[in-house]
Design an enzyme around this catalytic site. Structure first.
Site, PDB file in Angstrom:
ATOM      1  N   ALA A  20      46.711  33.062  35.285  1.00  0.00           N
ATOM      2  CA  ALA A  20      46.805  31.795  36.016  1.00  0.00           C
ATOM      3  C   ALA A  20      45.680  31.715  37.036  1.00  0.00           C
ATOM      4  CB  ALA A  20      48.154  31.703  36.732  1.00  0.00           C
ATOM      5  N   LYS A  21      45.490  30.587  37.598  1.00  0.00           N
ATOM      6  CA  LYS A  21      44.549  30.442  38.714  1.00  0.00           C
ATOM      7  C   LYS A  21      44.938  29.194  39.484  1.00  0.00           C
ATOM      8  CE  LYS A  21      40.868  32.646  40.192  1.00  0.00           C
ATOM      9  NZ  LYS A  21      40.622  34.096  40.058  1.00  0.00           N
ATOM     10  N   GLY A  22      44.599  29.189  40.779  1.00  0.00           N
ATOM     11  CA  GLY A  22      44.895  28.021  41.584  1.00  0.00           C
ATOM     12  C   GLY A  22      43.744  27.723  42.506  1.00  0.00           C
TER      13      GLY A  22
END
Ligand code: NAD
Length: 427
Positions: free
Chosen positions: A116-118
């Site tokens: 994931a990444k944000g």
């Protein structure tokens, strides 16, 4: 299930689009692996993309709305894992690419996480501490249903640090009504951070660089190297390699590059940047050269540890190093890969070389769940073993498939995720 129909990798439609750049490598590996169409479609599509608007009261009393993103590329191997970036250039394509890279990175080192990444589109240098805290808390609250120790676990990335992770943990814990340290990693030590996390990525770069040196029959004490980027990753990688006898002839940061034929005193350089606003500006232990000169220097090892797309079609041809160890994420453009491969340079790819960070993040999560603290020695031994085993697997895959180490790393990762997906089944 039918096999993929194409043989050539899909052309990159937009060279500045990091998702397309990631996909061009993914496509080659998928083709080599003989991945079927259905699995290909699932693995290329992010599982979840969340876009939030965050209204924040600024210090001047006015409201400002910031845009935030969280992309979960995959949760097939386990809860998704990936950093949160505060940067003015954050956009959905970048976050999607970085999320997919996390899936492959975790799979390469065989830790039970998806990717994931944000990110929040903001300039952290223009925000006060109070504004950053309100922004971090608002982001956490907006994503309260996404995050969770068994669902999606954030960590620091560009523009964020242990401090922001502490705020995330606190906001999440208050909302859930219980202390939940394992929902985020990269926390300050007092909040359950792990010993060895700060230097973990640089240490992994050192471990994989030493393994690669052995493969090209170069003794560390006879090898020379240059490091682009003297931040967290670059400085620790340089220090640890220098401690093992590698002569680090140049280091660089945004202020320029510094060359010393006898080897830079890395400890001195680290002390210098600590007292000089994290910058090498004015560093006198080396002759000033340009960043372009550093990249093409006549040394054995080049370590790009600054940012994306440092090595491109324009400068790849002038590289003289025999070995590139990618400390940064995506430092080599997809087109430069071909030039480098033709020159016979061995590249330890980012998803392997800089996986030491997420590996120790995983140890932090394990410790938090156990309610226990590991000693530094245990953290270092275990991460060295994990990275060493991953290196051997990728290297052997490279030999078996006759591909670059980068494509081999993607093959190992995609195969692992595809196999897991097969056994988990689906609708
Ligand atoms: P950092 O901000 O601590 O350091 C970055 C360094 O690069 C700074 O010294 C900066 O001055 C320098 N730099 C930036 N642009 C440059 C340029 N054009 N030329 C030369 N130097 C330049 O960041 P970091 O945490 O060390 O991360 C570096 C890279 O490693 C990033 O790509 C990041 O995504 C990746 N990475 C970091 C970690 C981690 O644990 N920190 C883990 C995996 C990957």
């Amino acid at each position: 299930m039918s096999k993929l129909k194409y043989v050539e990798p899909a052309p990159i439609k937009d060279k500045s689009n990091p998702f397309e750049s990631m996909m061009s490598r993914f496509n080659i590996a998928a083709e080599k692996l003989g991945l079927d169409d259905e699995t290909y479609e699932v693995l290329k599509s992010p599982a979840k993309q969340v876009h939030v608007s965050l209204p924040i009261t600024m210090d001047n009393g006015k409201k400002k709305v910031f845009e935030g993103y969280r992309v979960i590329h995959s949760n097939i191997l386990g809860p998704s894992k990936g950093g949160v970036r505060f940067d003015p250039h954050v956009n959905i394509d970048e976050v999607k690419a970085l999320a997919a890279w996390m899936t492959w990175k975790c799979a390469v080192v065989d830790i039970p996480y998806g990717g994931a990444k944000g990110g929040i589109k903001c300039n952290p240098r223009e925000l006060s501490d109070g504004e950053k805290e309100r922004l971090t808390r608002a982001y956490t609250l907006s994503l309260i249903d996404v995050f969770g120790k068994d669902k999606d676990i954030p960590a620091p990335d560009m523009g964020t640090s242990a401090k922001e992770m502490g705020w995330m943990m606190d906001e999440y814990s208050k909302t859930e009504g219980k202390t939940e340290a394992a929902m985020v990693t990269g926390k300050p030590l007092v909040l359950g951070g792990s010993l060895g996390r700060v230097e973990a990525t640089g240490r992994g770069v050192m471990t994989t660089a030493l393994k690669a040196l052995e493969k090209i029959s170069l003794t560390p004490t006879k090898a020379s190297c240059v490091v682009q980027g003297f931040g967290n990753v670059g400085s620790h990688a340089a220090l640890l390699l220098a401690e093992r006898g590698v002569k680090v002839k140049a280091i660089s940061d945004l202020s320029g590059a510094y060359w010393n034929d006898e080897g830079i005193d890395i400890q001195k350089a680290m002390k210098y940047t600590e007292s000089n606003g994290r910058s090498l500006e004015g560093f006198s232990d080396g002759e000033k050269i340009t960043n372009a000169e550093l990249l093409s220097a006549k040394v054995d090892v080049l370590i790009p540890a600054a940012m994306e797309d440092a090595i491109t079609i324009e400068n790849a041809g002038s590289i003289q190093a025999q070995l590139i160890v990618e400390g940064a994420n995506g430092p080599t453009s997809a087109e430069a890969d071909t030039i480098i491969k033709d020159k016979g340079i061995l590249v330890v790819p980012d998803i392997l070389a800089n996986a030491g960070g997420v590996t120790v993040s995983y140890f932090e999560w394990v410790q938090n769940r156990l309610g226990y603290k590991w000693e530094l020695d245990r953290v270092q031994r275990r991460s060295e073993r994990i990275l060493g085993e991953a290196f051997d697997k990728v290297f052997n895959t490279m030999l078996a498939y006759g591909v670059s180490m980068r494509i081999a790393a993607y093959i190992v990762a995609i195969d692992k995720v595809a196999q897991t997906m097969k056994y988990r089944g689906g609708f």
